[in-house]
Design an enzyme around this catalytic site. Structure first.
Site, PDB file in Angstrom:
ATOM      1  N   GLY A  65     -17.345  72.444 100.466  1.00  0.00           N
ATOM      2  CA  GLY A  65     -18.218  72.166 101.602  1.00  0.00           C
ATOM      3  C   GLY A  65     -17.576  71.175 102.554  1.00  0.00           C
ATOM      4  O   GLY A  65     -16.363  70.968 102.535  1.00  0.00           O
TER       5      GLY A  65
ATOM      6  N   ASP B 202     -20.625  58.104 123.053  1.00  0.00           N
ATOM      7  CA  ASP B 202     -21.030  59.364 122.414  1.00  0.00           C
ATOM      8  C   ASP B 202     -22.046  60.037 123.334  1.00  0.00           C
ATOM      9  O   ASP B 202     -22.839  59.345 123.984  1.00  0.00           O
ATOM     10  CB  ASP B 202     -21.673  59.075 121.040  1.00  0.00           C
ATOM     11  CG  ASP B 202     -21.706  60.304 120.154  1.00  0.00           C
ATOM     12  OD1 ASP B 202     -20.973  60.350 119.164  1.00  0.00           O
ATOM     13  OD2 ASP B 202     -22.490  61.242 120.465  1.00  0.00           O
TER      14      ASP B 202
ATOM     15  N   LYS C 134     -19.960  66.764  98.587  1.00  0.00           N
ATOM     16  CA  LYS C 134     -19.093  66.383  97.464  1.00  0.00           C
ATOM     17  C   LYS C 134     -19.614  65.091  96.839  1.00  0.00           C
ATOM     18  O   LYS C 134     -20.605  64.519  97.306  1.00  0.00           O
ATOM     19  CB  LYS C 134     -17.657  66.220  97.924  1.00  0.00           C
ATOM     20  CG  LYS C 134     -17.420  65.053  98.858  1.00  0.00           C
ATOM     21  CD  LYS C 134     -15.924  64.879  99.069  1.00  0.00           C
ATOM     22  CE  LYS C 134     -15.631  63.648  99.889  1.00  0.00           C
ATOM     23  NZ  LYS C 134     -14.197  63.433 100.050  1.00  0.00           N
TER      24      LYS C 134
ATOM     25  N   ARG D 109     -23.102  68.412 105.281  1.00  0.00           N
ATOM     26  CA  ARG D 109     -22.629  69.513 106.130  1.00  0.00           C
ATOM     27  C   ARG D 109     -21.951  70.573 105.251  1.00  0.00           C
ATOM     28  O   ARG D 109     -21.173  70.243 104.366  1.00  0.00           O
ATOM     29  CB  ARG D 109     -21.653  68.989 107.185  1.00  0.00           C
ATOM     30  CG  ARG D 109     -22.355  68.100 108.215  1.00  0.00           C
ATOM     31  CD  ARG D 109     -21.387  67.520 109.200  1.00  0.00           C
ATOM     32  NE  ARG D 109     -20.425  66.639 108.568  1.00  0.00           N
ATOM     33  CZ  ARG D 109     -19.394  66.091 109.199  1.00  0.00           C
ATOM     34  NH1 ARG D 109     -19.195  66.347 110.467  1.00  0.00           N
ATOM     35  NH2 ARG D 109     -18.568  65.283 108.556  1.00  0.00           N
TER      36      ARG D 109
ATOM     37  N   CYS E  51     -14.313  70.186 106.859  1.00  0.00           N
ATOM     38  CA  CYS E  51     -12.863  70.291 107.013  1.00  0.00           C
ATOM     39  C   CYS E  51     -12.296  71.463 106.226  1.00  0.00           C
ATOM     40  O   CYS E  51     -11.821  72.436 106.809  1.00  0.00           O
ATOM     41  CB  CYS E  51     -12.226  68.987 106.558  1.00  0.00           C
ATOM     42  SG  CYS E  51     -12.983  67.574 107.384  1.00  0.00           S
TER      43      CYS E  51
ATOM     44  N   ARG F 135       5.320  69.431  87.315  1.00  0.00           N
ATOM     45  CA  ARG F 135       5.289  69.960  88.685  1.00  0.00           C
ATOM     46  C   ARG F 135       4.038  70.796  88.960  1.00  0.00           C
ATOM     47  O   ARG F 135       4.017  71.593  89.889  1.00  0.00           O
ATOM     48  CB  ARG F 135       6.562  70.784  88.952  1.00  0.00           C
ATOM     49  CG  ARG F 135       7.784  69.905  89.198  1.00  0.00           C
ATOM     50  CD  ARG F 135       9.056  70.695  89.304  1.00  0.00           C
ATOM     51  NE  ARG F 135       9.386  71.402  88.079  1.00  0.00           N
ATOM     52  CZ  ARG F 135       9.921  70.827  86.995  1.00  0.00           C
ATOM     53  NH1 ARG F 135      10.199  69.537  87.002  1.00  0.00           N
ATOM     54  NH2 ARG F 135      10.182  71.524  85.911  1.00  0.00           N
TER      55      ARG F 135
ATOM     56  N   LYS G 117      -1.655  68.945 110.521  1.00  0.00           N
ATOM     57  CA  LYS G 117      -3.006  68.601 110.062  1.00  0.00           C
ATOM     58  C   LYS G 117      -3.713  69.808 109.429  1.00  0.00           C
ATOM     59  O   LYS G 117      -4.300  69.722 108.341  1.00  0.00           O
ATOM     60  CB  LYS G 117      -3.820  68.064 111.243  1.00  0.00           C
ATOM     61  CG  LYS G 117      -5.304  68.034 111.031  1.00  0.00           C
ATOM     62  CD  LYS G 117      -5.707  67.031 109.976  1.00  0.00           C
ATOM     63  CE  LYS G 117      -7.118  67.287 109.514  1.00  0.00           C
ATOM     64  NZ  LYS G 117      -7.756  66.161 108.926  1.00  0.00           N
TER      65      LYS G 117
ATOM     66  N   TYR H 168     -17.986  60.446 111.791  1.00  0.00           N
ATOM     67  CA  TYR H 168     -17.345  59.957 110.563  1.00  0.00           C
ATOM     68  C   TYR H 168     -15.943  59.414 110.818  1.00  0.00           C
ATOM     69  O   TYR H 168     -15.434  58.612 110.033  1.00  0.00           O
ATOM     70  CB  TYR H 168     -17.276  61.091 109.533  1.00  0.00           C
ATOM     71  CG  TYR H 168     -18.634  61.413 108.959  1.00  0.00           C
ATOM     72  CD1 TYR H 168     -19.084  60.763 107.808  1.00  0.00           C
ATOM     73  CD2 TYR H 168     -19.478  62.335 109.565  1.00  0.00           C
ATOM     74  CE1 TYR H 168     -20.334  61.039 107.287  1.00  0.00           C
ATOM     75  CE2 TYR H 168     -20.736  62.611 109.052  1.00  0.00           C
ATOM     76  CZ  TYR H 168     -21.157  61.961 107.914  1.00  0.00           C
ATOM     77  OH  TYR H 168     -22.404  62.217 107.392  1.00  0.00           O
TER      78      TYR H 168
ATOM     79  N   THR I 116     -14.870  69.779 115.968  1.00  0.00           N
ATOM     80  CA  THR I 116     -14.227  71.051 116.335  1.00  0.00           C
ATOM     81  C   THR I 116     -14.554  72.060 115.231  1.00  0.00           C
ATOM     82  O   THR I 116     -13.741  72.312 114.344  1.00  0.00           O
ATOM     83  CB  THR I 116     -12.698  70.879 116.474  1.00  0.00           C
ATOM     84  OG1 THR I 116     -12.235  70.106 115.359  1.00  0.00           O
ATOM     85  CG2 THR I 116     -12.325  70.183 117.754  1.00  0.00           C
TER      86      THR I 116
HETATM   87  N1  SAJ Z   1     -13.504  70.032  95.977  1.00  0.00           N
HETATM   88  C1  SAJ Z   1     -13.442  70.851  94.853  1.00  0.00           C
HETATM   89  N2  SAJ Z   1     -12.481  70.608  93.918  1.00  0.00           N
HETATM   90  C2  SAJ Z   1     -11.586  69.577  94.056  1.00  0.00           C
HETATM   91  C3  SAJ Z   1     -11.652  68.758  95.187  1.00  0.00           C
HETATM   92  C4  SAJ Z   1     -12.628  69.024  96.134  1.00  0.00           C
HETATM   93  O1  SAJ Z   1     -14.242  71.785  94.703  1.00  0.00           O
HETATM   94  O2  SAJ Z   1     -10.744  69.424  93.153  1.00  0.00           O
HETATM   95  C5  SAJ Z   1     -14.525  70.294  97.012  1.00  0.00           C
HETATM   96  C6  SAJ Z   1     -15.434  69.111  97.277  1.00  0.00           C
HETATM   97  O3  SAJ Z   1     -16.479  69.046  96.360  1.00  0.00           O
HETATM   98  C7  SAJ Z   1     -15.891  69.408  98.695  1.00  0.00           C
HETATM   99  C8  SAJ Z   1     -14.691  70.086  99.321  1.00  0.00           C
HETATM  100  O4  SAJ Z   1     -13.875  70.527  98.243  1.00  0.00           O
HETATM  101  O5  SAJ Z   1     -16.983  70.304  98.696  1.00  0.00           O
HETATM  102  C9  SAJ Z   1     -13.870  69.177 100.221  1.00  0.00           C
HETATM  103  O6  SAJ Z   1     -13.769  67.874  99.669  1.00  0.00           O
HETATM  104  P1  SAJ Z   1     -12.417  67.026  99.647  1.00  0.00           P
HETATM  105  O7  SAJ Z   1     -12.724  65.733  99.015  1.00  0.00           O
HETATM  106  O8  SAJ Z   1     -11.330  67.826  99.039  1.00  0.00           O
HETATM  107  O9  SAJ Z   1     -12.009  66.877 101.175  1.00  0.00           O
HETATM  108  P2  SAJ Z   1     -12.785  66.384 102.509  1.00  0.00           P
HETATM  109  O10 SAJ Z   1     -13.240  67.602 103.233  1.00  0.00           O
HETATM  110  O11 SAJ Z   1     -13.782  65.340 102.229  1.00  0.00           O
HETATM  111  O12 SAJ Z   1     -11.555  65.717 103.295  1.00  0.00           O
HETATM  112  C10 SAJ Z   1     -10.425  66.500 103.614  1.00  0.00           C
HETATM  113  C11 SAJ Z   1      -9.154  65.699 103.260  1.00  0.00           C
HETATM  114  N3  SAJ Z   1      -7.981  66.541 103.334  1.00  0.00           N
HETATM  115  C12 SAJ Z   1      -7.012  66.523 102.387  1.00  0.00           C
HETATM  116  O13 SAJ Z   1      -7.079  65.840 101.395  1.00  0.00           O
HETATM  117  C13 SAJ Z   1      -5.820  67.372 102.640  1.00  0.00           C
HETATM  118  C14 SAJ Z   1      -9.012  64.493 104.193  1.00  0.00           C
HETATM  119  O14 SAJ Z   1      -7.791  63.809 103.973  1.00  0.00           O
HETATM  120  C15 SAJ Z   1      -9.078  64.970 105.661  1.00  0.00           C
HETATM  121  O15 SAJ Z   1      -8.944  63.884 106.565  1.00  0.00           O
HETATM  122  C16 SAJ Z   1     -10.431  65.630 105.863  1.00  0.00           C
HETATM  123  O16 SAJ Z   1     -10.464  66.791 105.010  1.00  0.00           O
HETATM  124  C17 SAJ Z   1     -10.580  66.012 107.318  1.00  0.00           C
HETATM  125  O17 SAJ Z   1     -11.374  65.352 108.020  1.00  0.00           O
HETATM  126  O18 SAJ Z   1      -9.879  66.919 107.786  1.00  0.00           O
END
Ligand code: SAJ
Length: 420
Positions: A258, A35, A315, A322, A261, A247, A207, A15, A87
Site C-alpha cells: 500500500g 499549500d 504499513k 493511503r 509510492c 547475496r 528514484k 509527508y 504525483t
Molecule cells: N511491504 C511488504 N513487505 C516488506 C516491506 C514492505 O509487504 O517486506 C509493504 C508495506 O507493508 C507497505 C508497502 O510495502 O504496504 C510499502 O512500504 P515500504 O515501507 O516498503 O515503503 P514506503 O512506501 O513507505 O516508502 C518507500 C521507500 N522506498 C524504498 O525503500 C526504495 C522510501 O525510501 C521512499 O522514499 C518512499 O517509498 C517514497 O516516498 O517514494
C-alpha cells in the site's frame, strides 16, 4: 559555488514537504511553507501537525520558534522553490502530473529571475522537461540563464523520515552544472549522507527504479508465498533461511503493498512498452494478493458473518491509510456480503475502531493485515473470550502459531502451507 537563497518556499506540505520545510528552517534557512489547502495552513499556523512522524514535532517547533519557518496561504516570491506535491496515477494507471503542473505554473508566475526550482515529487523520466520547464519558457525565462532547475527526489521512508532526511545519500539531477551546484548548496546544509550530481532525467529514473526494485522484490516474495501454500511449506521459514545466503535479501510477503509510492511509482516506467515486463507482472501480483487474502478469509466465514480487519494503515506503525490493503480486502468481503469491522491503533477516522476488544467482540474471524507493534502482543485468550468464533488469518506472519492454537483458535497464516 555557494548559493544561499534569502527565502526558500516549500510548495506542498505533506509527508515530505512539511519535514523538509522543518529541517531547512532548523538548519538556518528562512522558509515559507505553502499549500493549496488553506485549512492545512490555518492548522499549521496554530501548531497542529496533520500527521504523526517520529521527531517531526520537535523539529517543526524549533524551526517555527526560531522565526525561520513561517506559512502562507498565498504563494510567495522566493529565490528557491522546493516542490513536494503529490504525483499519483489516474484511474487507468497513467502518471497524473496535474498537481505538479498546477504548482509549477503558479511558481512560474511568481518567481523572480534567477530562482532555483527544485522538484522533489517522484515523476516519470522526462517529466521536468515536459511538464515543468515549459511553464517558465512561455513566460520568457531561459533555463540555465535566468532560471534554474533540479530534480532532487525524496528517498525517506515514513516512520523514519527525519532521521533519513539527514542520513540518506541524495541524488541531485541538474538542468546544468550550475543548477545542480545551487541545489547542492541547499541540501548540503542538512544532509550528512553523500550527495551525487547527475542530469535531471537520470535522477528521475533513479528514484522510480529504487521503488520499483523494492516493489518487484516484495512481489516475488508474494509469489513465493502462493507457491509455498501449494508446495506445503512455510514461506516465512524459506525466506529466513534463504536470506542467510550472503547475496540474497528477499523481503516479506503480505496482503498487498500500500501507500503512495510502491504500488504507484512503477507505473511511471510503464509509459514505455517492453514485453514481457517484470514490473507489470509484479504490479499484477500485488493486486492478486488482495484478492487472495479475501479468499483466505472466505475459507473461514460465510455470508452474514463478521470479520474484524486488524490494521488499515498501509504499513506497520504509521497512521497513513493511503492505498490501504486492509480497506481494499474489507471492500471485497463486503461485496461478498460479509460484514466488516475495522480496527487500527493509529488511524483515527470514523469508520475505524480504536478499542480492540470492542472491534473483535461478536466477530467470526480476525484478519490481521498490518504488522503494527501492538498486534505482535495480542492476547489470544482475552480476544477469544469475546469472539463469536475463534478464528484468525494472519497475513503478515507475525502471530505465535502455537499460542493461538492453544487458545483453541483455528489459525491460517499467509504462505504457510505446512501443517503444524
Ligand atoms: N511491504 C511488504 N513487505 C516488506 C516491506 C514492505 O509487504 O517486506 C509493504 C508495506 O507493508 C507497505 C508497502 O510495502 O504496504 C510499502 O512500504 P515500504 O515501507 O516498503 O515503503 P514506503 O512506501 O513507505 O516508502 C518507500 C521507500 N522506498 C524504498 O525503500 C526504495 C522510501 O525510501 C521512499 O522514499 C518512499 O517509498 C517514497 O516516498 O517514494
Amino acid at each position: 559555488m555557494h548559493f544561499k537563497p534569502e527565502n526558500i518556499c516549500v510548495v506542498g506540505l505533506g509527508y515530505i514537504g512539511l519535514p523538509t520545510a522543518s529541517i531547512l528552517g532548523a538548519s538556518g534557512h528562512r522558509v515559507i511553507g505553502y499549500d493549496v489547502k488553506e485549512e492545512k495552513i490555518s492548522q499549521l499556523l496554530k501548531g497542529n501537525l496533520p500527521f504523526f512522524e517520529p521527531g517531526l514535532k520537535t523539529l517543526f517547533e524549533g524551526a517555527v520558534n526560531s522565526g525561520n519557518l513561517t506559512f502562507s496561504k498565498t504563494l510567495p516570491s522566493a529565490e528557491a522553490y522546493i516542490i513536494c506535491v503529490p504525483t499519483p496515477i489516474t484511474e487507468d494507471e497513467k502518471p497524473d502530473m496535474s498537481s505538479l503542473s498546477n504548482a509549477t505554473e503558479a511558481v512560474a508566475e511568481k518567481c523572480p529571475e534567477g530562482s532555483l526550482i527544485i522538484i522533489e515529487s517522484t515523476v516519470y523520466p522526462g517529466a521536468t522537461e515536459e511538464i515543468v520547464i515549459p511553464h517558465f519558457k512561455k513566460r520568457g525565462f531561459i533555463p540555465g540563464k535566468n532560471i534554474f532547475f533540479a530534480h532532487c527526489p525524496e528517498r525517506v521512508i515514513p516512520g523514519r523520515i527525519v532521521k533519513e532526511l539527514i542520513e540518506n545519500d541524495r541524488v541531485i539531477g541538474g538542468f546544468d552544472e550550475k543548477s545542480a551546484q545551487m541545489a547542492k548548496s541547499i541540501y548540503s546544509t542538512f544532509v550528512e549522507g553523500e550527495i551525487f550530481l547527475t542530469d535531471i532525467k537520470t535522477a528521475e529514473m533513479v528514484k522510480v527504479a529504487e521503488n520499483t526494485f523494492r516493489m518487484v522484490n516484495i512481489a516475488l516474495s508474494m509469489e513465493f508465498a502462493l507457491l509455498a501454500e501449494k508446495f506445503g511449506v512455510d514461506v516465512w521459514e524459506v525466506i529466513e533461511l534463504a536470506n542467510r545466503h550472503p547475496r540474497v535479501k528477499i523481503l516479506k510477503p503480505g496482503p498487498g503493498m500500500g501507500g503512495h509510492c510502491l504500488p504507484v511509482d512503477p507505473y511511471f516506467l510503464l509509459i514505455k512498452k517492453i514485453n514481457p515486463s517484470i514490473i507489470h507482472s509484479s504490479l499484477e501480483m500485488n493486486k492478486i494478493l488482495i484478492e487472495h487474502s479475501a479468499n483466505l478469509a472466505c475459507e473461514f466465514v460465510k455470508e452474514g458473518e463478521r470479520v474484524t480487519v486488524l490494521g488499515v494503515a498501509y504499513k506497520a506503525d504509521v497512521d497513513d491509510h493511503r492505498n490501504s490493503p486492509g480497506f481494499a480486502i474489507g471492500k471485497l468481503l463486503e461485496e461478498r456480503k460479509i460484514s466488516v469491522v475495522y480496527h487500527d491503533p493509529y488511524v483515527r477516522i470514523e469508520s475505524v475502531k480504536e478499542n480492540l476488544l470492542e472491534a473483535v467482540s461478536g466477530s467470526h474471524l480476525i484478519l490481521l493485515t498490518v504488522d503494527h507493534t501492538p498486534y505482535k502482543k495480542l492476547n489470544p485468550e482475552e480476544i477469544g473470550s469475546v469472539m463469536e468464533k475463534k478464528q484468525i488469518v494472519d497475513l503478515r506472519g507475525i502471530i505465535n502459531f502455537e499460542e493461538w492454537k492453544k487458545a483453541n483458535f483455528r489459525v491460517k497464516v499467509l504462505g504457510r502451507g505446512k501443517e503444524i
